[in-house]
Motif scaffolding. Structure first.
Motif, mmCIF file in Angstrom:
data_model
loop_
_atom_site.group_PDB
_atom_site.id
_atom_site.type_symbol
_atom_site.label_atom_id
_atom_site.label_comp_id
_atom_site.label_asym_id
_atom_site.label_seq_id
_atom_site.Cartn_x
_atom_site.Cartn_y
_atom_site.Cartn_z
ATOM 1 N N ARG A 148 0.668 -1.493 -0.208
ATOM 2 C CA ARG A 148 -0.282 -0.322 0.085
ATOM 3 C C ARG A 148 0.889 1.861 -0.164
ATOM 4 N NH1 ARG A 148 -5.244 -1.255 1.233
ATOM 5 N NH2 ARG A 148 -5.720 1.113 1.683
ATOM 6 N N LEU A 149 0.764 2.355 -0.757
ATOM 7 C CA LEU A 149 0.680 2.889 -0.839
ATOM 8 C C LEU A 149 0.189 4.394 0.351
ATOM 9 C CD1 LEU A 149 2.770 5.898 -1.956
ATOM 10 C CD2 LEU A 149 0.983 6.002 -3.994
ATOM 11 N N TYR A 150 1.275 4.909 1.786
ATOM 12 C CA TYR A 150 0.599 5.560 2.137
ATOM 13 C C TYR A 150 0.583 7.155 1.629
ATOM 14 C CZ TYR A 150 -0.617 1.983 4.990
ATOM 15 O OH TYR A 150 -0.825 0.302 5.280
ATOM 16 N N GLY A 151 -0.074 8.582 1.794
ATOM 17 C CA GLY A 151 0.244 9.559 2.340
ATOM 18 C C GLY A 151 -1.187 10.358 2.112
ATOM 19 N N ARG A 152 -1.180 11.648 2.027
ATOM 20 C CA ARG A 152 -1.899 12.391 1.952
ATOM 21 C C ARG A 152 -2.093 12.826 0.618
ATOM 22 N NH1 ARG A 152 -5.645 12.543 3.986
ATOM 23 N NH2 ARG A 152 -4.968 14.366 5.656
ATOM 24 N N GLY A 153 -3.314 12.681 0.372
ATOM 25 C CA GLY A 153 -3.443 12.444 -1.408
ATOM 26 C C GLY A 153 -3.323 10.643 -2.715
#
Length: 396
Positions: free
Chosen positions: A106-111
């Motif tokens: 999973r890619l985490y971060g705002r947006g």
């Protein structure tokens, strides 16, 4: 959801890296810091040999990007927005919201979900189809939007469409977990001021506390919300009326009874509802409170997202729905007609440019605007293959 097909490993790595690079560029709105990301997208297209325009409209301080591959028709527009809602306190996140951390697929971060992975999908699909378009194997063309201002109803997408980055079909790449939304809910946001009479808090009866005056208004809004929930809904669900902000007495002495209170009312608007008719409902609600309880109010509509709708059996929707079912299975409503509860820039295609458009993409809408926002990169890679196949079929 049923087991999903395995994506191409090289495609997965490339998509992960591009989406991560976009997440690592903060583009919070407000205030609207899309510039660095717009320059990144524009440079990426130029390095790929694709014409891209860094458009300084509608706001020269907040550029956006329109890119085009091919000149023939039909044309498919792949739409994404660069802005994200503020991340809030970084310490509330497990990792820096702009670090672009990848963990357990999973890619985490705002947006990451809303919606820089969608922007990355659009960029890669346009680039990958470019050789076939230039060779004449595909007669149509592809346009990509990397728009500003979606989170605050700024006219980014509308301006791109008006400046010639339009087409015959639009796909807005918001996270829908592969469901095809042919309808989008809109909203009208109101700032309502309640008047009182200021006095010293040691003599409260000498004035009128504006905070107390909001009580009958809040009760009336609750009744209005209950009535809305009884109305027939749509593919997007029902309408709602919700108070999202109240302010009174700030910026004054603590011992002063406030002479004014302001609240923000969020009214969700269904396809077929006219914003001016909603205005009339709000006005009638305030007139009733004024007549029954003597509460003096004024109001202003401060934000509007129109709703939108196209037929559920439109060829664009059918093609995308069928290919999604083939890729991920029918579970989760992927094969059923559906509408998205959120407002999206599909409204600019349908209402302003008269271009049929759907909202579709990988990722879960529940991740949008949350702490530790993330997206499943395997699903994103599958979406890349689905999107490329659908676009190819529409422009061949």
């Amino acid at each position: 959801m049923s087991e999903r097909s395995a994506p191409d490993p090289d495609h997965s790595t490339e998509l992960e890296e591009l989406a991560r690079d976009l997440v690592r560029i903060p583009t919070e709105n407000p205030p609207g810091d899309e510039g660095a990301a717009a320059e990144f997208v524009s440079d990426w297209f130029r390095e790929a040999g694709i014409d891209a325009t860094l458009l300084e409209e509608p706001d020269p301080n907040r550029p956006q990007v329109g890119a085009r591959v091919g000149e023939g028709g039909p044309t498919v527009v792949l739409n994404g927005h660069l802005d994200v809602v503020p991340a809030g306190a970084p310490e509330a996140w497990t990792a820096d919201p702009y670090a672009g951390v990848v963990e357990d697929g999973r890619l985490y971060g705002r947006g990451s979900a809303d919606m820089k992975t969608g922007v990355a999908l659009a960029m890669l699909v346009a680039r990958d189809l470019a050789p076939e378009i230039r060779a004449g194997e595909l007669s149509g063309s592809v346009v990509v939007h990397a728009a500003m201002g979606e989170e605050t109803a700024d006219p980014g997408t509308r301006t791109l469409l008006e400046r010639g980055f339009d087409g015959d079909y639009g796909i807005v790449l918001e996270p829908t977990d592969f469901r095809v939304a042919t309808s989008t809910k809109g909203l009208s946001v109101y700032r309502i001021a309640v008047e009182g009479v200021a006095t010293h808090a040691s003599q409260p009866d000498a004035g009128t506390n504006a905070i107390d005056e909001t009580r009958p208004l809040l009760d009336a809004i609750d009744e209005y919300d209950a009535e809305l929930r009884e109305r027939e809904g749509s593919l997007c669900g029902g309408a709602f009326a919700t108070v999202t902000e109240i302010e009174a007495g700030t910026g004054s002495n603590l011992a002063v009874i406030p002479d004014r209170a302001e609240l923000v009312l969020d009214r969700r608007v269904l396809p077929g509802e006219d914003p001016e008719e909603v205005d009339a409902e709000v006005e009638a609600l305030l007139d009733r409170v004024r007549a029954e309880r003597g509460v003096e109010t004024t109001w202003t509509r401060i934000q509007t997202y129109a709703s939108s709708s196209i037929p559920v059996d439109h060829p664009l929707a059918t093609s995308l729905r069928d290919r999604s079912v083939a890729a991920v299975g029918p579970d989760g409503g992927v094969g059923e007609p559906w509408g998205i509860e959120a407002a999206t820039d599909a409204r600019n295609f349908v209402n302003d440019a008269e271009v049929p458009a759907v909202t579709w993409g990988p990722g879960d809408l529940d991740q949008a605007h949350t702490v530790d926002e993330s997206i499943d990169l395997a699903d994103a890679a599958i979406a890349r293959e689905v999107l490329e196949d659908v676009v190819r079929s529409l422009i061949e």
